[in-house]
Design a protein around this motif. Structure first.
Motif, mmCIF file in Angstrom:
data_model
loop_
_atom_site.group_PDB
_atom_site.id
_atom_site.type_symbol
_atom_site.label_atom_id
_atom_site.label_comp_id
_atom_site.label_asym_id
_atom_site.label_seq_id
_atom_site.Cartn_x
_atom_site.Cartn_y
_atom_site.Cartn_z
ATOM 1 N N PRO A 110 0.823 -1.219 0.000
ATOM 2 C CA PRO A 110 0.000 0.000 0.000
ATOM 3 C C PRO A 110 0.855 1.266 0.000
ATOM 4 O O PRO A 110 2.085 1.197 0.064
ATOM 5 N N GLY A 111 0.182 2.407 -0.063
ATOM 6 C CA GLY A 111 0.901 3.680 -0.058
ATOM 7 C C GLY A 111 1.103 4.223 -1.462
ATOM 8 O O GLY A 111 0.861 3.540 -2.452
ATOM 9 N N ARG A 112 1.595 5.464 -1.536
ATOM 10 C CA ARG A 112 1.687 6.152 -2.823
ATOM 11 C C ARG A 112 3.057 6.051 -3.482
ATOM 12 O O ARG A 112 3.166 5.758 -4.652
ATOM 13 N N ARG A 113 4.129 6.314 -2.753
ATOM 14 C CA ARG A 113 5.440 6.432 -3.390
ATOM 15 C C ARG A 113 6.431 5.354 -2.984
ATOM 16 O O ARG A 113 7.101 4.772 -3.826
ATOM 17 N N GLY A 114 6.565 5.114 -1.700
ATOM 18 C CA GLY A 114 7.556 4.169 -1.230
ATOM 19 C C GLY A 114 7.040 2.743 -1.191
ATOM 20 O O GLY A 114 5.925 2.489 -0.731
ATOM 21 N N ALA A 115 7.852 1.801 -1.673
ATOM 22 C CA ALA A 115 7.476 0.393 -1.613
ATOM 23 C C ALA A 115 7.580 -0.104 -0.173
ATOM 24 O O ALA A 115 8.504 0.259 0.554
ATOM 25 N N ARG A 116 6.641 -0.922 0.223
ATOM 26 C CA ARG A 116 6.637 -1.507 1.562
ATOM 27 C C ARG A 116 7.464 -2.786 1.520
ATOM 28 O O ARG A 116 7.023 -3.806 0.990
#
Length: 275
Positions: A110-116
């Protein structure tokens, strides 16, 4: 051996080799993408292009399933002198070198820019839409230093030409539509990189690889979307992609010839895909 065209490209290759060495245990998760990967596939025809290949950074896609839990990616990159900047996944060092660590959006969480990426945190790599195909199509290649006489090299996975085409088309299409997170204009160089691939790689081979990407769940949607965008961008003389190709070689090649050539190569590939 690849031709050497400018100092920036030589430095970019050294940065790539440094980064692969620094990644160490993570190297099997790394896949070369972007301009340096495209030049690996097109080097045999570079002498026929009006514009020499150039790039000032190295783009490495990561397969999260193959990452080790340690060392931390950011710490590993620091070992080669790279510092993580304000944006996730963008590493720079004092000699102006830049290495981008990227993760295909479909496997980046999830999230917009950074990979989890679990123990590596949420800033070690940037998520990128359109890169999914590189997880499916890649081959190991010897990547060599471009310094004259140097024998430094590494063995690295290199994304297949169709996977690179898909990622470039997404990049151009998103920027042309204004949906790019960076809100940047599409670059003529990106469009010409597409043209390089179309010129250098046989349409039947490219179509076969696209079929592989369409058959795989992780890359099916982005490939289908890319083909639709590809036709809009490069399928006519007034397409944004075609116009960017012409712009990139303005003053070096005949505009009519370049436009017709770009459209013809696009149509040839689309016909091969439909067969």
């Amino acid at each position: 051996m690849e031709a050497i065209h400018d100092e920036g490209r030589v430095e970019a290759r050294e940065a790539l080799l440094d980064a692969v060495e620094a990644l160490g245990r993570h190297a099997d998760a790394a896949i070369l993408v972007g301009a340096q990967a495209i030049y690996v596939h097109t080097e045999s025809q570079e002498a026929s292009f009006a514009v020499s290949p150039f790039t000032y950074d190295a783009d490495i896609a990561l397969d999260p399933d193959l990452l080790e839990s340690s060392p931390a990616l950011a710490e590993a990159m620091e070992g080669a002198g790279f510092t993580l900047g304000d944006q996730p996944g963008l590493y720079r060092r004092g000699d102006r070198s830049q290495v981008d660590l990227l993760v295909p959006e479909a496997v980046s969480g999830p999230g917009r820019r950074g990979a989890r990426l679990g123990p590596h945190g949420n800033r070690a790599a940037m998520k990128v839409h359109g890169l999914e195909g590189v997880l499916v199509s890649h081959t190991r290649r010897a990547i060599r230093s471009l310094f004259p006489g140097a024998d430094r090299s590494c063995i690295l996975k290199v994304a297949g030409p169709a996977a690179l085409l898909v990622s470039k088309v997404h990049k151009i299409g998103e920027r042309a539509s204004g949906s790019s997170p960076q809100r940047r204009e599409p670059l003529p160089k990106d469009a010409f990189d597409v043209y390089r691939l179309l010129r250098a790689v046989d349409a039947a081979r490219m179509a076969s690889e696209l079929g592989l990407l369409l058959a795989h769940e992780v890359s099916r949607q982005v490939t289908s979307d890319a083909l639709a965008m590809f036709e809009r961008l490069f399928g006519t003389r007034s397409g944004v992609g075609t116009e960017l190709v012409v712009q990139h070689v303005l003053g070096l090649e005949d505009p009519d010839f370049m436009a017709e050539s770009s459209v013809a190569l696009c149509q040839e590939l689309l016909e091969a895909v439909s067969q």
